[in-house]
Design a protein around this motif. Structure first.
Motif, mmCIF file in Angstrom:
data_model
loop_
_atom_site.group_PDB
_atom_site.id
_atom_site.type_symbol
_atom_site.label_atom_id
_atom_site.label_comp_id
_atom_site.label_asym_id
_atom_site.label_seq_id
_atom_site.Cartn_x
_atom_site.Cartn_y
_atom_site.Cartn_z
ATOM 1 N N ARG A 118 -8.415 -12.084 -0.051
ATOM 2 C CA ARG A 118 -7.780 -11.810 1.226
ATOM 3 C C ARG A 118 -6.592 -12.760 1.422
ATOM 4 O O ARG A 118 -5.542 -12.364 1.911
ATOM 5 N N MET A 122 -2.223 -8.887 -3.631
ATOM 6 C CA MET A 122 -1.596 -8.503 -4.891
ATOM 7 C C MET A 122 -0.960 -7.122 -4.804
ATOM 8 O O MET A 122 -1.523 -6.191 -4.238
ATOM 9 N N ARG A 194 -0.005 -2.769 3.084
ATOM 10 C CA ARG A 194 -1.461 -2.817 2.999
ATOM 11 C C ARG A 194 -1.934 -4.245 2.734
ATOM 12 O O ARG A 194 -2.931 -4.697 3.286
ATOM 13 N N VAL A 195 -1.184 -4.938 1.878
ATOM 14 C CA VAL A 195 -1.520 -6.338 1.599
ATOM 15 C C VAL A 195 -1.227 -7.197 2.834
ATOM 16 O O VAL A 195 -2.037 -8.040 3.213
ATOM 17 N N THR A 198 -3.825 -7.590 5.618
ATOM 18 C CA THR A 198 -4.979 -8.483 5.455
ATOM 19 C C THR A 198 -4.589 -9.931 5.748
ATOM 20 O O THR A 198 -5.385 -10.831 5.564
#
Lengths: 290, 327
Positions: A118, A122, A194-195, A198
């Motif tokens: 998290r 990547m 999307r990364v 988090t």
């Protein structure tokens, strides 16, 4: 900035990290708050008996972009994957030495890999959106750690897509359009969003633009320069112009006769590309390699 | 110079194609194969449909009678009644129970093989499954007959009752009389269809691009979350296809079921009681009938019903796959 307070602190073993030895970049590319974010100490990675990476020690400063360049097979991607322990997924892969994130050794078996990943996000070579709506793609990570509030998620999805410079293109059919229906460049920015959702501290990028057209590539590069203000970025690239354009520090890898990858030289990108100290580096960047 | 070359090339193209090129034998051969395949299937369907409606056309049995519950086909022992409902419901009941038992096991096994098992475990289980498929159905029936049926009879002979104070008996399942039963048939079938559902679901899980797994795990999700939220939804059309294929196999199986189900043409009420299926009834009664008599025509009607069930499931698989393509 980081939402670590809301999640239980992982059990990480404190490791003494030596003072930054020679932060080569510091003089030529001054950055604010040049603290070490990631430090590797004598890292070797093997697949079974094959040594993919041998004895790499380097430091990556917070809020900077480190580019890993070098020929195919020099172990750059493998090295990148030890920062978020993606090598764990490959049977037989073994990492020796220390990889420290904020002074905590992430190769320690006690470390929570879920929490590590998290904090260290990547982006892959080929865009890999999930077969679901754009909204659900971005909300996927937060949902999996229990964020359910509609308004909270809406807000996070919006800010993540805005930071990934995708919001304006997709805001009208967030929930109806599949992530797979986007163009390659948009898909890659969706993966970055999307990364970002988090709330990571470090973003690893494994040749993020090699499957994209030049215009999309440029957009990703602009995006990286923008993200650098808040995140530490490590990028593997085959494209030397790209490394020269986006990175603050460049590390050059090559492989020895036994095909083990190793670090030849690391330094501020400007110096590496103009006055490399090693002959191997010079040969590679001037195109005389192999 | 350039023009000259172009002219030459055009001239050479204009020469008449040779015999072999015009004949194009390979194309004609495969076309013939395709046409004869279609022809055979059409004739088969037509024949079964024709035979299946004879009960109504020739013997004058009203169509509604087929959906009644009494099976009395023997004209020598009183007035006949060709009620197929016990067989239709029997087939549905046995198939449904078999799927209920087999699906969780099979899909779980497929997930284990695809996502969890180390390579050596997969190397053992996969050939084992193929051997499973190869075992003839009569062997499964015989195993059921000699092991399962006596076991059920010996172990669950007594009624199973849930009693509450005041309300009295709220739930009652009679014990096994003989062991030949709905449950025995479903258990034998569930083992027979397990490898089918497992291997087709396994293929569905394997077909998911590896990038989706690494993409999900790299976001800091656990393996279970990745299975639950990425892999199962992505593989769902394939898993549904697997279940429909298992269903078709279960509904069409005659011998093994007939050996353990007890062959009583009654409506299915309790899993411990004997019932009868379409396929089992056809195998059992076939030898007792004469060609052209209403009894045999009724068996043909049963075949027609089976055919409709299998055509329906093929259409279902097609629809599921079409949805998968659209995704």
């Amino acid at each position: 900035m980081h939402a670590t307070a809301t999640y239980p602190e992982p059990v990480l073993r404190r490791v003494k990290v030596p003072a930054p030895i020679a932060l080569l970049g510091a003089a030529e590319a001054p950055l604010d708050e040049s603290t070490t974010k990631i430090a590797t100490e004598h890292v070797s990675i093997r697949y079974g008996r094959f040594v993919a990476v041998r004895d790499v020690s380097l430091q990556i400063r917070e809020r900077s972009i480190m580019a890993l360049i070098g020929p195919s097979g020099s172990g750059k991607s493998t090295f990148l994957r030890c920062f978020n322990r993606m090598n764990d997924l490959i049977p037989g892969a073994k990492v020796e030495g220390q990889v420290c994130l904020d002074g905590e050794n992430v190769t320690d078996p006690d470390v929570s890999v879920v929490e590590l990943r998290r904090r260290v996000g990547m982006v892959f070579q080929r865009p890999n959106p999930f077969p679901m709506s754009i909204y659900e793609n971005v909300a996927y990570g937060p949902r999996r750690r229990g964020m359910n509030g509609r308004r909270q998620l809406d807000e996070l999805v919006e800010t993540s897509l805005k930071r990934a410079a995708l919001w304006d293109e997709v805001k009208d059919d967030l929930r109806r359009k599949s992530g797979l229906a986007l163009s390659g460049g948009q898909q890659q920015r969706l993966c970055i969003a999307r990364v970002l959702a988090t709330e990571p501290e470090v973003i690893l990028m494994d040749e993020p633009a090699s499957a994209l057209d030049p215009v999309s590539t440029l957009r990703i590069e602009e995006l990286m320069r923008e993200l650098r203000k808040a995140y530490t970025i490590v990028i593997v690239t085959h494209n030397m112009q790209q490394a020269a354009r986006v990175s603050d520090v460049t590390a050059f890898f090559t492989m020895a006769e036994d095909r083990a990858g190793y670090l030849v030289e690391v330094g501020p990108t400007g110096r590496i590309f103009t006055r490399p100290t090693e002959r191997l580096t010079e040969d590679y960047i001037s195109g005389r390699f192999g | 110079m350039v023009q000259l070359t172009t002219a030459n090339r055009l001239a050479s193209l204009r020469t008449a194609p040779g015999l072999r090129e015009r004949l194009d034998l390979p194309r004609r051969v495969v076309f013939l194969a395709a046409v004869s395949m279609i022809g055979i299937v059409t004739l088969l369907l037509g024949f079964i449909a024709w035979q299946g409606i004879q009960l109504f056309v020739k013997d004058g049995v009203p169509v509604g009678q087929v959906f009644s519950a009494t099976w009395q086909p023997d004209a020598t022992s009183g007035p006949t009644n060709y009620g197929l409902l016990p067989f239709i419901l029997g087939t549905i009941a046995v198939t449904a129970l078999a799927l209920l038992i087999s699906t969780p096991l099979s899909v779980g096994l497929a997930l284990f093989l695809s996502e969890v098992a180390p390579r050596w475990a997969r190397a053992i289980v996969q050939p084992a499954l193929e051997i499973f498929v190869g075992i003839p159905s009569v062997v499964w029936g015989w195993l059921g007959l000699t092991i399962l049926v006596p076991f059920l009879h010996d172990t669950f002979r007594h009624d199973f009752v849930i009693s509450l104070p005041v309300l009295g008996d709220v739930f009652r399942v009679p014990g096994f009389l003989t062991g030949f039963s709905w449950l025995a048939g479903a258990l034998v079938l569930s083992i027979m269809i397990l490898p089918t559902i497992t291997s087709v679901s396994f293929d569905a899980f394997r077909a998911i691009p590896q990038e989706l797994r690494t993409g999900s795990l790299a976001l800091g999700t656990t393996r279970w979350q990745t299975i639950r939220h990425i892999l199962i939804p992505a593989a769902l059309p394939g898993v549904l296809t697997a279940i429909v294929l298992g269903m078709t196999r279960a509904a069409g199986e005659a011998l093994a079921v007939q050996m353990v189900i007890g062959s009583q043409p009654v409506l299915p009420r309790a899993v411990t009681q004997p019932i009868e299926t379409l396929t089992a009834a056809i195998t059992l009664d076939m030898g007792n009938t004469v060609f052209g008599e209403p009894w045999q025509d009724a068996l043909w009607t049963m075949s027609l019903v089976l055919l409709i069930i299998s055509v329906a499931s093929v259409v279902l698989v097609r629809l599921i796959n079409k949805r998968r393509m659209a995704l």
